[in-house]
Enzyme design. Structure first.
Site, PDB file in Angstrom:
ATOM      1  N   GLU A 192      10.147   1.209   3.243  1.00 33.95           N
ATOM      2  CA  GLU A 192       8.777  -0.029   3.058  1.00 33.95           C
ATOM      3  C   GLU A 192       8.810   0.687   1.663  1.00 33.95           C
ATOM      4  O   GLU A 192       8.132  -0.025   1.145  1.00 33.95           O
ATOM      5  CB  GLU A 192       7.634   1.020   4.033  1.00 33.95           C
TER       6      GLU A 192
ATOM      7  N   LYS B 269      -8.240   1.251  10.674  1.00 27.99           N
ATOM      8  CA  LYS B 269      -7.016   2.114   9.386  1.00 27.99           C
ATOM      9  C   LYS B 269      -7.788   2.963   8.175  1.00 27.99           C
ATOM     10  O   LYS B 269      -7.399   3.334   7.721  1.00 27.99           O
ATOM     11  CB  LYS B 269      -6.037   0.879   9.413  1.00 27.99           C
TER      12      LYS B 269
HETATM   13  C1  5RP Z   1       5.648   1.367  10.508  1.00 26.46           C
HETATM   14  C2  5RP Z   1       3.906   1.427   9.433  1.00 26.46           C
HETATM   15  C3  5RP Z   1       3.655   0.463   9.768  1.00 26.46           C
HETATM   16  O1  5RP Z   1       2.912  -0.721   8.675  1.00 26.46           O
HETATM   17  C4  5RP Z   1       2.464   1.676  10.371  1.00 26.46           C
HETATM   18  O2  5RP Z   1       2.967   1.850  11.117  1.00 26.46           O
HETATM   19  C5  5RP Z   1       1.138   0.291  11.048  1.00 26.46           C
HETATM   20  O3  5RP Z   1       1.506  -0.681  12.076  1.00 26.46           O
HETATM   21  P1  5RP Z   1       0.662  -1.015  12.794  1.00 26.46           P
HETATM   22  O4  5RP Z   1       0.577  -2.338  12.333  1.00 26.46           O
HETATM   23  O5  5RP Z   1       1.252  -1.726  14.286  1.00 26.46           O
HETATM   24  O6  5RP Z   1      -1.159  -0.454  13.250  1.00 26.46           O
HETATM   25  O7  5RP Z   1       4.184   2.163   8.010  1.00 26.46           O
HETATM   26  O8  5RP Z   1       6.494   2.315   9.751  1.00 26.46           O
END
Ligand code: 5RP
Length: 250
Positions: A131, A149
Site C-alpha cells: 500500500e 477512522k
Molecule cells: C489494509 C489497510 C486498510 O486500508 C485498513 O485496514 C482499512 O480497512 P477497512 O476499509 O476494512 O476498514 O490498511 O492493510
C-alpha cells in the site's frame, strides 16, 4: 523477561488481565453504508486515468465493485494485495504489475486511522508495504473512510502494524519495547511478502514522521503502517448521517 522469552508480546504474557487488549467490538450498522458512500464518491473521480492503484480492505471492496462498471474509463489497475487482485479480476478489471505500468495516475485506499493533518495508520489488513509503495508511486492519493477512522491524534487506541522478516521478529520486538511500544505478534498470519506483522500499541506518536523513520530504520523491519510522508491528497469521509465529506488537511 523480554530476553528470556525471545519475543515478548507484553499483553499476552501479563498476569494482569487489565492489560489484555479489548476484544474487537462490532461496528455500528451505519458504518458499512458510510464506507460504500465514500467509495462511490471516489469512483466519480476516476477521470483521465490510465492506471490506478487499489488498496485493500472492506472499504476498497466497495470501490472495486464499482470499478468493474466503469472499466472503459481506465486501462488497468495495480493491486496492493493478492486479495485485491482477485477481487479486481472477479470484477473484470485488468490487473497489471507495477513494474510494467510505471507511476500511477491515482491510488485509492482506506485506512485504520487518520488525524487532522491526514497522517494515517494503515495495515490492519496486512497490506501496508505494498500500500505504501503504491501510494508513493501515484500522482494522486484519495483516501476513502468512514467517520470512525477520524482521530484528533494518532496512537490513542489504534495499533501500528509493523511488517518484519520472520528472522528478525524478536530483535525488532525488543527494540520497539525500548521505544515505548507494546508489540503483539499477529498470530497465524503471513503477509503477501511472506513476512510477519507486529501490532504495536503505546508508541509515542506526537511526531509521527520521526516515529515512522525510527521504526523503518530498525534492521529487519520491512515497512511501518504509519503514513506520515505520503499523505492523501483528498479524504472522502462517509458519515453517520450518510453524507460524504471532502476533507482538507489542516
Ligand atoms: C489494509 C489497510 C486498510 O486500508 C485498513 O485496514 C482499512 O480497512 P477497512 O476499509 O476494512 O476498514 O490498511 O492493510
Amino acid at each position: 523477561m523480554i530476553q528470556a522469552l525471545g519475543f515478548c508480546p507484553a499483553p499476552f504474557f501479563s498476569a494482569n488481565r487489565d492489560l489484555l487488549p479489548m476484544p474487537p467490538t462490532r461496528p455500528p450498522a451505519w458504518v458499512e453504508k458510510a464506507k460504500r458512500l465514500a467509495a462511490e464518491t471516489a469512483l466519480s473521480l476516476v477521470q483521465s486515468v490510465h492506471y490506478l492503484g487499489v488498496g485493500t480492505g472492506s472499504t476498497t471492496r466497495y470501490f472495486i465493485e464499482g470499478l468493474g462498471k466503469i472499466q472503459e474509463q481506465f486501462d488497468g489497475a495495480v493491486a496492493s494485495s493478492e486479495q485485491t487482485a482477485s477481487l479486481l479480476r472477479q470484477a473484470g478489471v485488468p490487473v497489471l504489475e507495477l513494474n510494467d505500468t510505471g507511476d500511477l495516475d491515482l491510488y485509492v485506499d482506506g485506512a485504520d486511522a487518520f488525524d487532522p493533518h491526514f497522517r494515517l495508520i494503515k495495515g490492519h489488513g496486512g497490506a501496508l508495504t505494498r500500500e505504501k509503495i503504491l501510494a508513493t508511486a501515484s500522482r494522486r492519493f484519495i483516501l476513502i473512510v468512514d467517520e470512525t477512522k477520524r482521530f484528533a491524534r494518532l496512537g490513542d487506541s489504534v495499533s501500528v502494524p509493523v511488517e518484519v522478516i520472520p528472522f528478525a521478529r524478536s530483535t525488532v520486538a525488543r527494540q520497539i519495547v525500548r521505544m515505548g511500544g507494546t508489540p503483539t505478534l499477529r498470530e497465524r498470519y503471513l503477509t503477501d511478502n511472506g513476512n510477519q506483522v507486529l501490532d504495536v500499541l503505546g508508541l509515542p506518536l506526537s511526531d509521527p514522521v520521526q516515529m515512522e523513520h525510527a521504526l523503518q530504520s530498525i534492521p529487519g523491519v520491512v515497512e511501518v503502517g504509519i503514513f506520515s510522508e505520503r499523505i492523501p491528497d483528498l479524504v472522502l469521509m462517509g458519515t453517520s448521517s450518510f453524507t460524504v465529506e471532502r476533507l482538507k488537511a489542516v
